[in-house]
Every structure is written in C-alpha cells, then in structure tokens.
Design an enzyme around this catalytic site. Sequence first.
Site, PDB file in Angstrom:
ATOM      1  N   HIS A  37      24.640  -3.711 -30.377  1.00 38.86           N
ATOM      2  CA  HIS A  37      24.230  -3.535 -28.939  1.00 38.86           C
ATOM      3  C   HIS A  37      25.572  -4.366 -28.613  1.00 38.86           C
ATOM      4  O   HIS A  37      25.481  -4.921 -27.284  1.00 38.86           O
ATOM      5  CB  HIS A  37      23.015  -4.859 -28.848  1.00 38.86           C
ATOM      6  CG  HIS A  37      21.664  -4.402 -29.203  1.00 38.86           C
ATOM      7  ND1 HIS A  37      21.413  -3.214 -28.395  1.00 38.86           N
ATOM      8  CD2 HIS A  37      20.832  -4.036 -30.339  1.00 38.86           C
ATOM      9  CE1 HIS A  37      20.003  -2.738 -29.641  1.00 38.86           C
ATOM     10  NE2 HIS A  37      20.353  -3.951 -30.340  1.00 38.86           N
ATOM     11  N   HIS A 144      17.505  -9.352 -31.775  1.00 37.77           N
ATOM     12  CA  HIS A 144      17.215  -8.086 -31.307  1.00 37.77           C
ATOM     13  C   HIS A 144      17.183  -8.134 -30.229  1.00 37.77           C
ATOM     14  O   HIS A 144      16.792  -8.892 -29.803  1.00 37.77           O
ATOM     15  CB  HIS A 144      15.494  -8.312 -32.289  1.00 37.77           C
ATOM     16  CG  HIS A 144      14.250  -7.241 -31.399  1.00 37.77           C
ATOM     17  ND1 HIS A 144      14.692  -6.203 -32.265  1.00 37.77           N
ATOM     18  CD2 HIS A 144      13.687  -7.588 -30.436  1.00 37.77           C
ATOM     19  CE1 HIS A 144      13.720  -4.921 -31.718  1.00 37.77           C
ATOM     20  NE2 HIS A 144      13.217  -6.083 -30.563  1.00 37.77           N
TER      21      HIS A 144
END
Length: 149
Positions: A37, A144
């Site tokens: 990410h 996450h």
Amino acid sequence: MGLEKSFILFSLLVLVLGWVQPSLGKESSAQKFNRQHMDTEGSSNSSPTYCNQMMTPRGMTKGSCKPVNTFVHETLADVQAICSQGQVTCKNGKSNCYKSSCALHITDCRLKGNSKYPNCDYKTSDYQKHIIIACEGNPSVPVHFDASE
C-alpha cells in the site's frame, strides 16, 4: 565420547534451525502493508498504466490477480500517525481501525473485467480521500488497509 557429544550438539542445532528457519523469511503484517500500500515516491497522475507497473513488482499478481488494491502517496510517518487518530470499527467488526483526519492522495487499482491471470490489467484512478487502516503493536503501526471514503 567426543563423537557422541558432537552428534548430540549437531542434533540440537538441526532441531533449533528447524524452529527458527521458517520465521526468517516471513513477512510481518506491517511489512506486508508497506509493500502492498505505500508508494511515497510515486504518483499515478502522469500514467494510466501506473497500477499495471506497480502490482506485479509488489507481488500482487503471483498465482492470481489481486482484484483491488490502494496505494497511498504520503510519507510513512504520516500514515503511521493515523494509528493515533479517530478510532472506528473495521469492516470485519474489529475495533482496531483508524480514520485519517484529512484526505490523502491515493491511487485505486481495480482489475478490469476482461482481465485474466497471468495478464493482469488494472484500471488506475487517483483520489484525495480519507483512509481507514487497521493498526496493531506497540508502537501501533498500520497492518491492513480497510477502506477509503
């Protein structure tokens, strides 16, 4: 006697390596978050093929095409700071998610409908949005990517 001692020490060494070795190459949840990410250097503004260029080297097209992924174009320190911002409930019902207090520059990568492994083809979309991430540990770090809004 010396041979027996050597055999016992060798056996212990093999046993210890058997326990330790599997964890040596294992990626932590925080490392996985960063790999999947974080893109502090880049931005997709200039390239509609940004997602295609990023997904494979980041390991998200091994064995199958990851259907959706979001890259965050902010510093790691700024993203880690979200772990001390507004706490919200995660999509899975857990309470370890946090929402950014301001909109961040992100890129969404979505697998195109006609795309099939191994030729993963992604649509690239740039946004300024709040992100929601799950954090764990002490100090608390992102593990996450939950959502953007």
